[in-house]
Design an enzyme around this catalytic site. Structure first.
Site, mmCIF file in Angstrom:
data_model
loop_
_atom_site.group_PDB
_atom_site.id
_atom_site.type_symbol
_atom_site.label_atom_id
_atom_site.label_comp_id
_atom_site.label_asym_id
_atom_site.label_seq_id
_atom_site.Cartn_x
_atom_site.Cartn_y
_atom_site.Cartn_z
ATOM 1 C CD GLU A 24 -2.784 -1.452 2.492
ATOM 2 O OE1 GLU A 24 -3.965 -1.543 2.120
ATOM 3 O OE2 GLU A 24 -2.086 -0.952 3.509
HETATM 4 C C1 TNX Z 1 -4.483 -3.932 4.326
HETATM 5 S S1 TNX Z 1 -2.972 -5.984 3.063
HETATM 6 C C2 TNX Z 1 -3.406 -3.924 5.200
HETATM 7 C C3 TNX Z 1 -3.134 -3.373 6.311
HETATM 8 C C4 TNX Z 1 -4.638 -3.149 7.109
HETATM 9 C C5 TNX Z 1 -5.467 -4.378 6.446
HETATM 10 C C6 TNX Z 1 -6.758 -4.082 7.126
HETATM 11 C C7 TNX Z 1 -1.813 -5.176 3.834
HETATM 12 C C8 TNX Z 1 -0.548 -5.857 3.535
HETATM 13 N N1 TNX Z 1 -1.805 -4.149 4.397
HETATM 14 O O1 TNX Z 1 -2.565 -2.175 6.423
HETATM 15 O O2 TNX Z 1 -4.372 -3.173 8.488
HETATM 16 O O3 TNX Z 1 -5.748 -4.128 5.123
HETATM 17 O O4 TNX Z 1 -7.604 -5.238 6.722
#
Ligand code: TNX
Length: 711
Positions: A347
């Protein structure tokens, strides 16, 4: 609310006959003579499990745990087993080392062949004793997790229970499908004190999880002390999602080593994650030079993701990030005996391709310099990976739907880039293995950007096709590249009422309360996918075996979700609720307001946080009912004035054992309990799910406000 979701996108099991059987109800197998025999309900399902005639082996206070070796690790497993059995049995079993097994013992033999691998074992139990055989201590430890499941559920209790302690007779041969079977805790968004991480280690080890991934850094906090950069914890650890002003929300080097050692004693490897280049607000608040303007950001205690990025815009800052990562990763690696460092990579919507590549290059060289193997979220496939790296796949149905089409998702393209570089994969599909997703609309905590993840959904997936087209063909990650699976418990919404932002810190339960509820029963589902052969995969079998673990969790004090659709046994053996519990409905717990010690005070319900004023000691009385004594006040749950009328206040009062302080606890078929006053027969009822709702007795109306989870 889910923000960036869709974001950058970014057994021998022979039968399925349902039957009511006592305690160890399990798989029904054709016995040697073709007669149906009930096999113990082991989770994860062993590779092969065969019925043995007879009534099993009953432990006595003198039964030796006989380790056929003087190897310290093997003897340590013997001591661990004796320690597991001590609280409920009241026995201090002698742990001895002999050269040849005697009868009437629990024999742990680490001299078995390597044929079943380091983690494999055989277990034979019959009327003359139990023998677990493995090639070394690790296999013995996995076998001991099976052995404890062959004993009555009450063996998990922390107080002495009556027994008898009979090990079900069975012959098992077992070994894992995958070498990597992980569980992740997000200690960054919500800080878990050391003791609560250890609690989780023990819970996960029961299901043969062998890797603990600690998500140590994120926007909302930096949780590991780095000697050369004290601001990372003085500033970076002062926040959590929903909290500010902390001074000790991090692990010192000694704390972290304590956790690593504890995990090792449970044959679990710790994977530390230092997330980047996004998810870095805590670092950006602590180290000014990581920002493009060289000004430290304000610490962040909110609930968003995808909001931050190391400055990778010019050579000087790229070098600065590189030296920061070298400092951090060398410090963390020095404290981590396991082979891995996880460098995140998820992200980062604001990063250009070259900025992202610069991060991967810096993180990879810092990791390789320490001789560690790199792990990253699957986005990391975009960068150049060192040989032997692992990627953690967290895609979902939308990714699968795109496989092979003209418009594959960004995620699938990143996975393909990783495959092309020879990476191996850890499978954490977010629509099955994200434990922070709500089970259903009633789940007080967590998110639902992947929809609801029921227990069945957590179980119904297959690593070799989770990156394949919907018909299961042409997987992007070939079967031979799968290292294993991991259940990920994020904690950015670890509070009751999480469908909106919290209005008070009172909505946050203790981390263990959240963790137990979200992990049980889904963590055992993921554990079975990682351990058991694909040929044994069967929801009917799994859910039937899982149901018998409900009383184990109750006995162990695990705050599990008695999910609908699973035939949980009803209230179980008399006295089974003796011990300390929370009592909650809709995530709101029966609560002594402000821990008052005033007698006559009406009780209320408040967001479950597991504090002492929400803890109740259940003590079963001669008539089968229970008294409930509050952990903060020491006063008893009482119907005011012994009233027989609906609407009378439920208060706390000096314990008397009177009928208006005794409660008949009845299990509901869909999970949960009603508590009826032994005097009036009326039910314990809360006014609403708002904080501070008053508790009264009312006629049975079938309302959820009368259905309590005893956690
Ligand atoms: C996605 S998937 C994230 C996290 C969040 C989560 C909540 C990923 C590697 N990162 O930062 O906590 O979704 O569901």
């Amino acid at each position: 609310m889910r923000l960036l979701r869709g974001r950058d996108r970014c057994l021998a099991v022979f039968g399925a006959m349902a039957m009511a059987v006592p305690l160890l109800s399990g798989t029904v197998a054709a016995g040697p003579a073709g007669a149906a025999a009930v096999l113990p309900a082991v989770v994860p399902q062993p590779v092969s499990e065969t019925a043995v005639a007879g009534s099993g082996f009953t432990l006595s206070a003198q039964t030796p745990v006989d380790v056929l070796s003087t190897d310290a690790a093997a003897v340590g497993v013997g001591a661990y087993l004796a320690g597991l059995l001590a609280p409920a049995t009241g026995y201090t079993l002698p742990v001895v080392s002999t050269a040849t097994a005697q009868g009437q013992a629990i024999v742990l033999d680490p001299n078995g062949p390597l044929a079943l691998g380091q983690e494999g074992y055989t277990l034979a139990s019959g009327s003359t004793g139990v023998t677990v055989t493995a090639h070394g201590a690790e296999g013995l430890f996995r076998g001991v997790q099976t052995l404890r499941q062959l004993l009555p559920a009450a063996v998990e209790s922390s107080t002495v229970k009556p027994g008898p302690w009979t090990v079900a007779p069975v012959q098992i041969s077992d070994a894992p499908r995958y070498p990597y079977r992980g569980a992740m805790l997000d200690v960054a968004r919500r800080f878990y004190p050391v003791a609560q991480v250890k609690r989780f280690i023990d819970e996960a080890a029961t299901y043969k999880i062998n890797t603990l991934h600690l998500h140590l850094t994120d926007d909302q906090g930096w949780r590991i002390a780095i000697g050369a950069l004290p601001s990372l914890t003085t500033v970076g650890a002062s926040t959590q999602s929903g909290f500010t002003g902390g001074t000790s929300w991090y692990y010192t080097a000694a704390d972290y080593q304590d956790l690593v050692a504890y995990a090792k004693s449970r044959f679990m490897t710790v994977v530390p994650e230092i997330d980047g280049p996004g998810h870095t607000s805590a670092a950006l608040a602590s180290v000014a030079g990581l920002n493009c303007n060289n000004q430290a950001k304000a610490p962040y205690s909110g609930f968003d993701v995808g909001i931050s990025l190391y400055c990778l815009g010019d050579a000087q800052h790229i070098a600065g990030v590189g030296s920061f990562l070298s400092t951090v990763i060398s410090a963390v690696a020095a404290l981590t005996p396991g082979p891995y460092v996880h460098v995140g990579g998820d992200e980062t919507p604001q990063a250009t391709a070259s900025q992202y590549a610069a991060y991967v290059s810096a993180a990879a060289s810092a990791t390789s310099a320490q001789g560690k193997t790199l792990i990253g979220w699957h986005q990391l496939g975009q960068g150049t990976l060192p040989a032997g790296s692992l990627l953690q796949f967290w895609g979902d149905a939308a990714d699968r739907a795109s496989v092979g089409g003209s418009q594959e998702t960004v995620g699938i393209r990143q996975v393909r880039a990783g495959v092309a570089q020879g990476a191996k994969f850890i499978m954490s599909p977010s629509d099955h293995a994200y434990l922070d997703m709500k089970y259903d609309a009633s789940t007080p905590y967590g998110l639902s950007w992947e929809g609801y993840v029921s227990v069945q959904k957590a179980y119904d997936w297959e690593p070799t096709t989770v990156t394949a087209t919907t018909d299961g063909t042409s997987p992007v990650v070939p079967a031979g590249r799968i290292a294993g699976v991991e259940a990920a418990l994020w904690a950015d919404r670890a509070y009751a009422g999480s469908t909106s932002l919290p209005s008070s810190t009172g909505q946050f339960p203790e981390p263990w309360v959240y963790t137990d509820h979200m992990s049980f029963p889904r963590l055992p589902a993921i554990a079975e996918i990682g351990w058991s052969p694909q040929s044994t995969h069967d929801w009917a079998s799994f859910s039937r075996r899982l149901a018998t673990h409900g009383p184990r969790w109750t006995a162990a004090g695990i705050n599990f979700y008695a999910a609908p659709g699973i035939s949980w046994p009803s209230s179980g053996t008399p006295g089974s609720l003796d011990g300390v519990h929370t009592v909650a409905t809709g995530g709101q717990a029966l609560d002594d307001p402000a821990s008052s010690t005033a007698t006559g005070l009406q009780l209320d319900t408040w967001a479950l946080h597991g504090g002492s004023n929400q803890k109740w000691t259940f003590a079963q009385q001669a008539d089968g009912s229970y008294t409930l004594t509050n952990g903060a006040s020491g006063l008893c749950l009482d119907v005011n004035g012994g009233s027989m009328s609906a609407g009378a206040a439920v208060i706390q009062y000096t314990c008397s054992g009177g009928a208006n302080q005794r409660w008949q606890v009845t299990a509901l078929t869909g999970g949960g309990y009603t508590l009826a006053s032994a005097r009036s027969g009326l039910l314990l009822t809360t006014g609403s799910t708002a904080n501070g709702a008053p508790v009264t007795q009312q006629a049975d109306s079938g309302s959820a406000l009368q259905h309590w989870v005893v956690g």
